[in-house]
Structures are given as structure tokens and as C-alpha cells.
Design a protein around this motif. Structure first.
Motif, short mmCIF file in Angstrom:
data_model
loop_
_atom_site.label_atom_id
_atom_site.label_comp_id
_atom_site.label_asym_id
_atom_site.label_seq_id
_atom_site.Cartn_x
_atom_site.Cartn_y
_atom_site.Cartn_z
N LEU A 169 -21.14 28.07 29.93
CA LEU A 169 -20.97 27.15 28.82
C LEU A 169 -20.77 25.88 29.59
CD1 LEU A 169 -18.77 29.25 26.53
CD2 LEU A 169 -21.19 28.79 26.12
N ALA A 170 -21.50 24.80 29.18
CA ALA A 170 -21.08 23.47 29.83
C ALA A 170 -20.37 22.72 28.49
CB ALA A 170 -22.33 22.38 29.61
N ARG A 171 -18.95 22.16 29.23
CA ARG A 171 -18.11 21.46 28.12
C ARG A 171 -17.46 20.12 28.99
NH1 ARG A 171 -20.27 24.46 25.38
NH2 ARG A 171 -19.49 26.22 23.98
N ASN A 172 -17.12 19.29 27.91
CA ASN A 172 -16.60 17.83 28.47
C ASN A 172 -15.30 17.63 27.72
OD1 ASN A 172 -18.53 16.75 30.43
ND2 ASN A 172 -19.60 17.47 29.16
N LEU A 173 -14.18 17.02 28.50
CA LEU A 173 -13.07 16.56 27.87
C LEU A 173 -13.45 15.08 27.00
CD1 LEU A 173 -12.05 18.68 29.83
CD2 LEU A 173 -10.19 17.34 30.33
N LYS A 174 -12.83 15.22 25.82
CA LYS A 174 -13.19 13.90 24.95
C LYS A 174 -12.55 12.77 25.46
CE LYS A 174 -9.97 15.52 21.42
NZ LYS A 174 -9.93 15.90 19.99
N GLU A 175 -11.50 12.91 26.11
CA GLU A 175 -10.70 11.72 26.33
C GLU A 175 -11.05 11.00 27.87
OE1 GLU A 175 -6.70 13.04 27.20
OE2 GLU A 175 -6.50 13.59 25.08
N TYR A 176 -12.34 11.75 28.44
CA TYR A 176 -12.76 11.11 29.77
C TYR A 176 -14.32 10.89 29.74
CZ TYR A 176 -8.22 12.41 31.74
OH TYR A 176 -6.87 12.66 31.90
N PRO A 177 -14.88 10.01 30.54
CA PRO A 177 -16.30 9.76 30.62
C PRO A 177 -16.92 10.94 31.45
CG PRO A 177 -15.04 8.00 31.92
CD PRO A 177 -13.92 8.91 31.51
N PHE A 178 -18.16 11.08 31.37
CA PHE A 178 -18.79 12.16 32.16
C PHE A 178 -18.53 12.07 33.73
CE2 PHE A 178 -22.01 11.95 28.58
CZ PHE A 178 -21.44 13.23 27.96
N PRO A 179 -18.53 13.26 34.39
CA PRO A 179 -18.32 13.33 35.55
C PRO A 179 -18.88 12.11 36.67
CG PRO A 179 -18.49 15.38 35.00
CD PRO A 179 -18.85 14.45 33.77
N VAL A 229 -21.60 29.57 42.33
CA VAL A 229 -21.88 28.07 41.97
C VAL A 229 -23.46 27.60 42.09
CG1 VAL A 229 -19.36 27.59 42.84
CG2 VAL A 229 -21.22 27.09 44.29
N SER A 230 -23.41 26.34 41.54
CA SER A 230 -24.95 25.92 41.67
C SER A 230 -25.07 25.20 43.11
CB SER A 230 -25.00 24.69 40.49
OG SER A 230 -24.21 23.60 40.96
N PRO A 231 -26.32 25.17 43.51
CA PRO A 231 -26.61 24.52 44.92
C PRO A 231 -26.02 22.92 44.93
CG PRO A 231 -28.48 25.63 44.06
CD PRO A 231 -27.46 25.76 43.00
N GLU A 232 -26.27 22.36 43.71
CA GLU A 232 -25.70 20.88 43.65
C GLU A 232 -24.22 21.03 43.95
OE1 GLU A 232 -24.53 16.99 42.33
OE2 GLU A 232 -24.31 18.67 41.17
N PHE A 233 -23.56 21.78 43.30
CA PHE A 233 -22.32 21.90 43.32
C PHE A 233 -21.70 22.27 44.60
CE2 PHE A 233 -17.85 23.91 42.62
CZ PHE A 233 -17.42 22.87 41.65
N GLN A 279 -16.97 16.71 46.96
CA GLN A 279 -15.84 15.64 46.77
C GLN A 279 -15.53 15.71 45.48
OE1 GLN A 279 -16.97 11.72 48.12
NE2 GLN A 279 -14.92 11.06 47.83
N GLY A 280 -14.17 15.86 45.29
CA GLY A 280 -13.67 15.81 43.70
C GLY A 280 -14.09 17.08 43.07
N ARG A 281 -14.51 18.06 43.58
CA ARG A 281 -14.82 19.23 42.77
C ARG A 281 -13.96 20.50 43.08
NH1 ARG A 281 -21.50 18.55 43.08
NH2 ARG A 281 -21.40 17.39 41.08
N TYR A 282 -13.80 21.28 42.16
CA TYR A 282 -12.77 22.30 42.11
C TYR A 282 -13.42 23.54 41.73
CZ TYR A 282 -9.34 19.03 43.65
OH TYR A 282 -8.43 18.30 44.18
N GLU A 302 -18.44 19.09 37.79
CA GLU A 302 -20.08 19.37 38.31
C GLU A 302 -20.76 18.61 37.48
OE1 GLU A 302 -22.75 21.70 36.93
OE2 GLU A 302 -23.72 22.63 38.61
N GLU A 303 -22.14 18.86 36.85
CA GLU A 303 -22.60 18.11 36.03
C GLU A 303 -21.69 17.54 34.81
OE1 GLU A 303 -27.04 17.64 35.02
OE2 GLU A 303 -26.07 18.92 33.76
N ASP A 304 -21.05 18.30 34.43
CA ASP A 304 -19.94 18.22 33.27
C ASP A 304 -18.63 18.49 33.86
OD1 ASP A 304 -21.83 17.69 30.75
OD2 ASP A 304 -22.87 19.69 31.62
N HIS A 305 -17.40 18.14 32.91
CA HIS A 305 -16.34 18.53 33.46
C HIS A 305 -15.71 19.89 33.75
CE1 HIS A 305 -15.26 14.67 31.10
NE2 HIS A 305 -15.33 14.28 32.27
#
Length: 339
Positions: A23-33, A85-89, A94-97, A112-115
Motif C-alpha cells: 500500500l502506498a500512502r502519504n502524509l497530508k501535511e507534507y509534500p511528496f518525498p 525493499v525495492s532496488p531503488e530504495f 539517504q533519509g530513508r528508514y 521511498e517514492e511515497d512517504h
């Protein structure tokens, strides 16, 4: 220590190796990663981690919080080899958890691509159970954090192809007989018309290794999660029937039976085994087990070896970087012993 999910076989395990729901999700208070600065990335990661820790969920305590920047290259690539995890991740850490359970069945990629990328995996065919677990974690985090959502577009994601449910459900299929009959291209074309895609072992743009293919839903907008999962399961069972029928034809072919015997013989006696050769031979042994030609090796053993003997995972278990020839020698030694 208990078994990892990928060290076991499950329902329809002769053909369906594993199930995954993401499932891809994003926090509404922040811009995309892609628009976050380093401070915001840290803030987002902290909020997600705390939301999970402070929830009432029984699973919350089983997660390990991993800073990807602190991982070695071998450790990160091993996560890709184990489909965590994905190859890109893994390539840009940097900055990824990562939040990961001990059995590696549940992972949450952060920034990753999304929060948030919630991922749940299981052996065999287990779409209903896997989706249920992903949905519970999704609800828990949404209640605490608030996800970006639009009444018409559904969940808002960085890539438009994920708009709507933001869900990708996929099955890892072992299709040696259909591959041998050269039917894969035709099948993939037909599946595309039904809103499904058949890809290589590691998803888009990758080649199948050991006749392992990913079957997943393409449509996320205008279709409910349940409808997408039901469609995937129905089509998968048709593929299972086709593969089993094709295997029965192969079982009458002396060349196929000879290939299976030779593959096992090489795995039992080789001094050097490259990853590519090993996966191919193990795929043949896996076929032999399902045809009843090999009865003293289990699917669990083959599933485990297919994962554990990949280059980065092999080095991770050994605790040090190894040049290719040493890896090939170690891989052969382990397979000799197990078979």
C-alpha cells in the motif's frame, strides 16, 4: 529463532511461491518525498515510527527501526534479494528508514517514492490474510497521522499510476513448464487486457530468474481493493491450472526427466556454482519435486536455498565481503550439504 516466511511453502505452493500486498500512502501535511529536505525526511520518519510505537497494536513491538544510511551495501542489497525493499530504495539510502518484523513478513518503507510503503508478504497463496494485515496497519497509521486522500481520486500518490487504492497485490509464480512451452509472451499479452501484468522476478524491467514471475494488478483507480484481489486470485488459479497441465506433458518427456536428474547431480557435487546457474538448477529440482521425481528434498528447502544463496545475502550471513569465486565455492559447499 523461528523461520522466515520465505523459508516455507504454503497453499498452492507447487506453483505459487509467495503473496505480497503493498500500500502506498502519504502524509497530508507534507509534500511528496521528492520535495522533502533532509530535516523533513527525518521528521516524517520520526512521526511514522512513533505512531506505530504508541499504537495499541500487538504487532507494534515486533518491528525493528532501521536507518538505511547505516547499512552496508551488502545488507541493503540483501533486502532487495529477499524482496523486502525495492532496488531503488536500497540504492539511494539517504533519509530513508525501514520498519521490519522479525520474520520479515511485514515491512514499512519510509521515504521511498511515497512517504509510506506498507508491505505484507506470506508463503503460498494467501491474498485475503495478507491484505487483512496490511489494511489493519494502514488504518492504524491513518488514524494517527492522516493520509492524503481525495474523494474522487482516492489516496494521493507521487506516481499517478498508484492513485485510487494505492494498492499493488502480487503473486510470485514458478512457471517452468509454461516458460518451456514458450507460452509466457502470449499469456502476458492476454493478462494486460485484464488489468494484470506478468513481470520478472524483481518486478518491472527485470528478467525472470529460475522461471519465477510476478503477477500483479495494474489498475488502482475505479476498482476496490476486494475486486482487485478477487480478480488477481481468479486469474492466478487459471494460470496454476495451465502450469500444472503443462507439467504433466513435461513429465512424459525423457529429456525433461534427464534435466531434473542432472540438475540435482550437479548441485550435489559441484565445487563452484554461480548464482545464475544455481537458481536455474534449483528451479529444475523444484520442478522435479512437484512431479514426484525427487522425493527426499522438500519445497521448503529449495525456497530457502533460492533466497539464502544469492550474492549479497550469502555475504551477509558470512559476515564479510567475498570475491565472486569464493562466493561460488561457498554456495556450492552449502548446496552439497543440503542436498
Amino acid at each position: 529463532m523461528g523461520k522466515k516466511w520465505y523459508e516455507q511453502s504454503g497453499d498452492q505452493g507447487d506453483v505459487i511461491v509467495s503473496t505480497r500486498v503493498r500500500l502506498a500512502r502519504n502524509l497530508k501535511e507534507y509534500p511528496f518525498p521528492c520535495r522533502l529536505d533532509s530535516a523533513q525526511r527525518e521528521e516524517v520518519a520520526k512521526k511514522i515510527h512513533e505512531a506505530l510505537l504508541h499504537s495499541n497494536s500487538a504487532i507494534a513491538d515486533s518491528f525493528q527501526f532501521i536507518n538505511m544510511q547505516q547499512m552496508s551495501e551488502e545488507e541493503a542489497v540483501s533486502l532487495v534479494e529477499r524482496h523486502i525493499v525495492s532496488p531503488e530504495f536500497a540504492s539511494d539510502r539517504q533519509g530513508r528508514y525501514l520498519l521490519l518484523t522479525a520474520d520479515e513478513a511485514v515491512s514499512i518503507m519510509i521515504n521511498e517514492e511515497d512517504h509510506i510503503r506498507i508491505q505484507v508478504m506470506s508463503q503460498g497463496l494467501a491474498l485475503a490474510g495478507v491484505y487483512d494485515m496490511a489494511d489493519k496497519i494502514d488504518t492504524l497509521l491513518d488514524n494517527a497521522l492522516g493520509f492524503a486522500f481525495d474523494e474522487k481520486l482516492g489516496y494521493l500518490t507521487q506516481c499517478p499510476t498508484n492513485l485510487g487504492t494505492g494498492m499493488r497485490a502480487s503473486l510470485m509464480l514458478h512457471l517452468p513448464a509454461l516458460q518451456h512451452s514458450k507460452a509466457i509472451g502470449r499469456i502476458a499479452g492476454n493478462l494486460a487486457k485484464l488489468g494484470l501484468t506478468l513481470r520478472g522476478t524483481y518486478g518491472e524491467g527485470t528478467e525472470p530468474k529460475g522461471a519465477l514471475y510476478q503477477l500483479s494488478n495494474q489498475v488502482t483507480l475505479g476498482l476496490s481493493e476486494k475486486a482487485a484481489i478477487d480478480n488477481l486470485q481468479n486469474i492466478a488459479m487459471q494460470l496454476v491450472a495451465q502450469e500444472r497441465s503443462a507439467r504433466q506433458t513435461l513429465a512424459k518427456n525423457m529429456e525433461t526427466l534427464d534435466m531434473i536428474s542432472r540438475s540435482r547431480g550437479i548441485l550435489k557435487s559441484a565445487r563452484l556454482l554461480s548464482n545464475e546457474e544455481c537458481i536455474k538448477l534449483l528451479s529444475n529440482v523444484r520442478l522435479g519435486i512437484t512431479l514426484g521425481e525427487i522425493q527426499d528434498v522438500t519445497l521448503d528447502t529449495v525456497n530457502e536455498l533460492m533466497t539464502d544463496l544469492q550474492p549479497a545475502t550469502l555475504m551477509k550471513k558470512e559476515g564479510k565481503r567475498l570475491p565472486p569465486e569464493q562466493r561460488d565455492a561457498l554456495r556450492a559447499k552449502i548446496v552439497n550439504a543440503r542436498l
